[in-house]
Scaffold this motif. Structure first.
Motif, PDB file in Angstrom:
ATOM      1  N   LEU A  82       0.847  -1.179   0.000  1.00 36.35           N
ATOM      2  CA  LEU A  82       0.000   0.000   0.000  1.00 36.35           C
ATOM      3  C   LEU A  82       0.887   1.234   0.000  1.00 36.35           C
ATOM      4  O   LEU A  82       1.879   1.288   0.725  1.00 36.35           O
ATOM      5  CB  LEU A  82      -0.917   0.033   1.226  1.00 36.35           C
ATOM      6  CG  LEU A  82      -1.894  -1.131   1.415  1.00 36.35           C
ATOM      7  CD1 LEU A  82      -2.719  -0.917   2.680  1.00 36.35           C
ATOM      8  CD2 LEU A  82      -2.799  -1.280   0.201  1.00 36.35           C
ATOM      9  N   VAL A  83       0.519   2.226  -0.824  1.00 38.91           N
ATOM     10  CA  VAL A  83       1.279   3.471  -0.911  1.00 38.91           C
ATOM     11  C   VAL A  83       0.383   4.612  -0.461  1.00 38.91           C
ATOM     12  O   VAL A  83      -0.749   4.751  -0.937  1.00 38.91           O
ATOM     13  CB  VAL A  83       1.781   3.731  -2.349  1.00 38.91           C
ATOM     14  CG1 VAL A  83       2.487   5.088  -2.432  1.00 38.91           C
ATOM     15  CG2 VAL A  83       2.723   2.617  -2.790  1.00 38.91           C
ATOM     16  N   LYS A 100       8.024  -2.562 -12.924  1.00 36.38           N
ATOM     17  CA  LYS A 100       8.401  -3.778 -12.212  1.00 36.38           C
ATOM     18  C   LYS A 100       7.231  -4.760 -12.081  1.00 36.38           C
ATOM     19  O   LYS A 100       7.381  -5.817 -11.464  1.00 36.38           O
ATOM     20  CB  LYS A 100       8.929  -3.408 -10.818  1.00 36.38           C
ATOM     21  CG  LYS A 100      10.195  -2.553 -10.862  1.00 36.38           C
ATOM     22  CD  LYS A 100      10.669  -2.205  -9.465  1.00 36.38           C
ATOM     23  CE  LYS A 100      11.945  -1.385  -9.507  1.00 36.38           C
ATOM     24  NZ  LYS A 100      13.079  -2.148 -10.071  1.00 36.38           N
ATOM     25  N   ASN A 101       6.074  -4.379 -12.626  1.00 38.04           N
ATOM     26  CA  ASN A 101       4.876  -5.215 -12.575  1.00 38.04           C
ATOM     27  C   ASN A 101       4.496  -5.564 -11.136  1.00 38.04           C
ATOM     28  O   ASN A 101       4.080  -6.691 -10.833  1.00 38.04           O
ATOM     29  CB  ASN A 101       5.073  -6.502 -13.391  1.00 38.04           C
ATOM     30  CG  ASN A 101       3.732  -7.151 -13.729  1.00 38.04           C
ATOM     31  OD1 ASN A 101       2.723  -6.473 -13.887  1.00 38.04           O
ATOM     32  ND2 ASN A 101       3.735  -8.476 -13.820  1.00 38.04           N
ATOM     33  N   LYS A 102       4.632  -4.580 -10.248  1.00 36.73           N
ATOM     34  CA  LYS A 102       4.279  -4.758  -8.840  1.00 36.73           C
ATOM     35  C   LYS A 102       2.986  -4.005  -8.565  1.00 36.73           C
ATOM     36  O   LYS A 102       2.919  -2.782  -8.674  1.00 36.73           O
ATOM     37  CB  LYS A 102       5.393  -4.228  -7.943  1.00 36.73           C
ATOM     38  CG  LYS A 102       5.061  -4.220  -6.451  1.00 36.73           C
ATOM     39  CD  LYS A 102       4.907  -5.635  -5.896  1.00 36.73           C
ATOM     40  CE  LYS A 102       4.683  -5.589  -4.386  1.00 36.73           C
ATOM     41  NZ  LYS A 102       4.527  -6.958  -3.800  1.00 36.73           N
ATOM     42  N   ALA A 103       1.956  -4.737  -8.201  1.00 29.85           N
ATOM     43  CA  ALA A 103       0.673  -4.109  -7.885  1.00 29.85           C
ATOM     44  C   ALA A 103       0.750  -3.380  -6.547  1.00 29.85           C
ATOM     45  O   ALA A 103       1.484  -3.787  -5.637  1.00 29.85           O
ATOM     46  CB  ALA A 103      -0.433  -5.158  -7.847  1.00 29.85           C
ATOM     47  N   GLU A 137      -6.211  -7.966  -7.258  1.00 26.73           N
ATOM     48  CA  GLU A 137      -5.209  -7.370  -8.132  1.00 26.73           C
ATOM     49  C   GLU A 137      -5.753  -7.276  -9.554  1.00 26.73           C
ATOM     50  O   GLU A 137      -6.283  -8.258 -10.099  1.00 26.73           O
ATOM     51  CB  GLU A 137      -3.927  -8.198  -8.132  1.00 26.73           C
ATOM     52  CG  GLU A 137      -2.824  -7.605  -8.998  1.00 26.73           C
ATOM     53  CD  GLU A 137      -1.523  -8.390  -8.916  1.00 26.73           C
ATOM     54  OE1 GLU A 137      -1.288  -9.055  -7.878  1.00 26.73           O
ATOM     55  OE2 GLU A 137      -0.752  -8.361  -9.896  1.00 26.73           O
ATOM     56  N   THR A 138      -5.653  -6.101 -10.159  1.00 28.22           N
ATOM     57  CA  THR A 138      -6.103  -5.893 -11.521  1.00 28.22           C
ATOM     58  C   THR A 138      -5.156  -4.903 -12.199  1.00 28.22           C
ATOM     59  O   THR A 138      -4.123  -4.534 -11.633  1.00 28.22           O
ATOM     60  CB  THR A 138      -7.553  -5.378 -11.545  1.00 28.22           C
ATOM     61  OG1 THR A 138      -8.026  -5.354 -12.883  1.00 28.22           O
ATOM     62  CG2 THR A 138      -7.649  -3.984 -10.948  1.00 28.22           C
ATOM     63  N   ARG A 139      -5.506  -4.475 -13.396  1.00 25.74           N
ATOM     64  CA  ARG A 139      -4.716  -3.476 -14.107  1.00 25.74           C
ATOM     65  C   ARG A 139      -5.662  -2.397 -14.613  1.00 25.74           C
ATOM     66  O   ARG A 139      -6.745  -2.694 -15.116  1.00 25.74           O
ATOM     67  CB  ARG A 139      -3.939  -4.106 -15.279  1.00 25.74           C
ATOM     68  CG  ARG A 139      -3.029  -5.244 -14.871  1.00 25.74           C
ATOM     69  CD  ARG A 139      -2.190  -5.724 -16.037  1.00 25.74           C
ATOM     70  NE  ARG A 139      -1.139  -4.769 -16.362  1.00 25.74           N
ATOM     71  CZ  ARG A 139       0.066  -4.768 -15.792  1.00 25.74           C
ATOM     72  NH1 ARG A 139       0.370  -5.658 -14.869  1.00 25.74           N
ATOM     73  NH2 ARG A 139       0.971  -3.879 -16.144  1.00 25.74           N
ATOM     74  N   TYR A 312      -2.246  -0.412 -17.982  1.00 27.06           N
ATOM     75  CA  TYR A 312      -0.791  -0.337 -17.796  1.00 27.06           C
ATOM     76  C   TYR A 312      -0.399  -0.465 -16.333  1.00 27.06           C
ATOM     77  O   TYR A 312       0.676  -0.972 -16.022  1.00 27.06           O
ATOM     78  CB  TYR A 312      -0.300   0.997 -18.354  1.00 27.06           C
ATOM     79  CG  TYR A 312       1.182   1.235 -18.197  1.00 27.06           C
ATOM     80  CD1 TYR A 312       2.102   0.528 -18.972  1.00 27.06           C
ATOM     81  CD2 TYR A 312       1.672   2.155 -17.267  1.00 27.06           C
ATOM     82  CE1 TYR A 312       3.465   0.740 -18.831  1.00 27.06           C
ATOM     83  CE2 TYR A 312       3.033   2.370 -17.129  1.00 27.06           C
ATOM     84  CZ  TYR A 312       3.923   1.660 -17.914  1.00 27.06           C
ATOM     85  OH  TYR A 312       5.269   1.877 -17.760  1.00 27.06           O
ATOM     86  N   VAL A 313      -1.248  -0.009 -15.418  1.00 22.21           N
ATOM     87  CA  VAL A 313      -0.863   0.097 -14.008  1.00 22.21           C
ATOM     88  C   VAL A 313      -1.464  -1.061 -13.211  1.00 22.21           C
ATOM     89  O   VAL A 313      -2.689  -1.211 -13.152  1.00 22.21           O
ATOM     90  CB  VAL A 313      -1.331   1.442 -13.414  1.00 22.21           C
ATOM     91  CG1 VAL A 313      -0.961   1.534 -11.933  1.00 22.21           C
ATOM     92  CG2 VAL A 313      -0.720   2.605 -14.187  1.00 22.21           C
TER      93      VAL A 313
END
Length: 322
Positions: A82-83, A100-103, A137-139, A312-313
């Motif tokens: 979490l950010v 880095k493909n980090k969710a 987790e999704t994008r 993308y995210v």
């Protein structure tokens, strides 16, 4: 709408199993210089996290110059991240974590917290309690303006100028700041109503005289109530950019449009144009433009080239009770 968004995410993606994500402890990285963090203090935030019942592996309040190193370290962990910060902080973190493909999930500590509102989280407590139940987790889509990533929107004209004005008067009384900012924006609309804008959307050129252009990653929702977020998107996976161009010509029309921004129904204003596409180019009469990119103001060379970065995210969406 929140249920529709989460249902769509579950349907479209083979997400991690809910119970697996809920069982894992979070790493939490918070921008120590975010405005809300400075106002609340570390102890109050730590207490709120503990009160939420969230399992925490590591909690780190980092200085802005330490964020990049912390992100690189947390990206190597298998624990969910979490950010915490404003939209500008989340944008910067997304640039690193997407590569880095980090969710990551988000905790709102900014002024506008647009992305948090998109996910139905209006306060820090709401976000903590939501993530404490688990996450999927999704994008999601993002935009790019002259190779600068944005998660919510990029704008020229009144929005970056208003951001600068707000920062210059941040120490003023909040109750006085709101009317000061309103009249600053109204005056800017009048002074810059003849600013020439050329927007290319696909193969078509559109010419405007406008003091304000906003380009969003996906369309804004229609709002009709004063208690709704006026810049909320219902779909973060819609696969399109949406440009909003205000072309009010008189003081009365400026005030009408700005009032609608405050109370809702601004998308129905007769002097507003909405265009959608996947790539746009924007020209002005200046070699450089002041651009607000997710609330952070920067100078970019024109023309401004805006592209959609579809899904993308990698993002953690909080799990909610049915």
């Amino acid at each position: 709408m929140e249920r529709e968004l989460h249902a769509r995410i579950v349907f479209l993606h083979s997400s991690r199993h809910i119970n697996d994500m809920a069982a894992k402890a979070y790493n939490i990285l918070i921008n120590g210089k975010a405005g809300t963090v400075l106002n609340l203090g570390h102890d109050s935030i730590t207490a709120a996290i503990e009160a939420s019942g969230m399992a925490v592996n590591e909690l780190l309040f980092a200085e802005p110059e330490e964020m990049e190193a912390a992100l690189n370290r947390f990206a190597q962990s298998s624990d969910p991240l979490l950010v915490g910060g404003g939209d500008g902080t989340l944008r910067s973190c997304a640039e690193t974590l997407s590569r880095k493909n980090k969710a990551f999930g988000i905790l709102p500590f900014g002024t506008m917290n647009l992305l948090a509102h998109d996910l139905g989280m209006n306060t820090l407590d709401e976000a903590l309690k939501a993530y404490a139940k688990g996450a999927l987790e999704t994008r999601v889509d993002a935009g790019e303006i002259n190779e600068e990533l944005f998660l919510c929107c990029a704008s020229i004209g009144v929005m970056p100028e208003a951001s600068v004005f707000r920062e210059e008067h941040r120490t003023n009384n909040f109750l006085l700041m709101v009317p000061y900012l309103f009249w600053f924006v109204a005056d800017y609309f009048e002074r810059r109503k003849n600013a020439r804008i050329v927007l290319q959307n696909g193969k078509r050129l559109h010419r405007f005289r406008s003091p304000a252009v906003v380009i969003s990653a996906n369309r804004y929702a229609d709002t009709t109530r004063i208690d709704e977020s006026n810049f909320k998107r219902n779909d973060l996976q819609g696969g399109e950019l949406a440009a909003y161009i205000a072309s009010t010509r008189t003081r009365v029309s400026h005030l009408r449009f700005l009032t609608r921004l405050l109370v809702g129904n601004w998308k129905s204003d007769p002097d507003l144009t909405e265009l959608t596409g996947t790539q746009m180019t924007l020209w002005t009469r200046h070699r450089k433009e002041k651009v607000s990119v997710d609330g952070e103001v920067t100078d970019l060379k024109t023309p401004l080239v805006i592209k959609l970065k579809a899904r993308y995210v990698p993002l953690l969406i909080p799990l909610r009770e049915a």
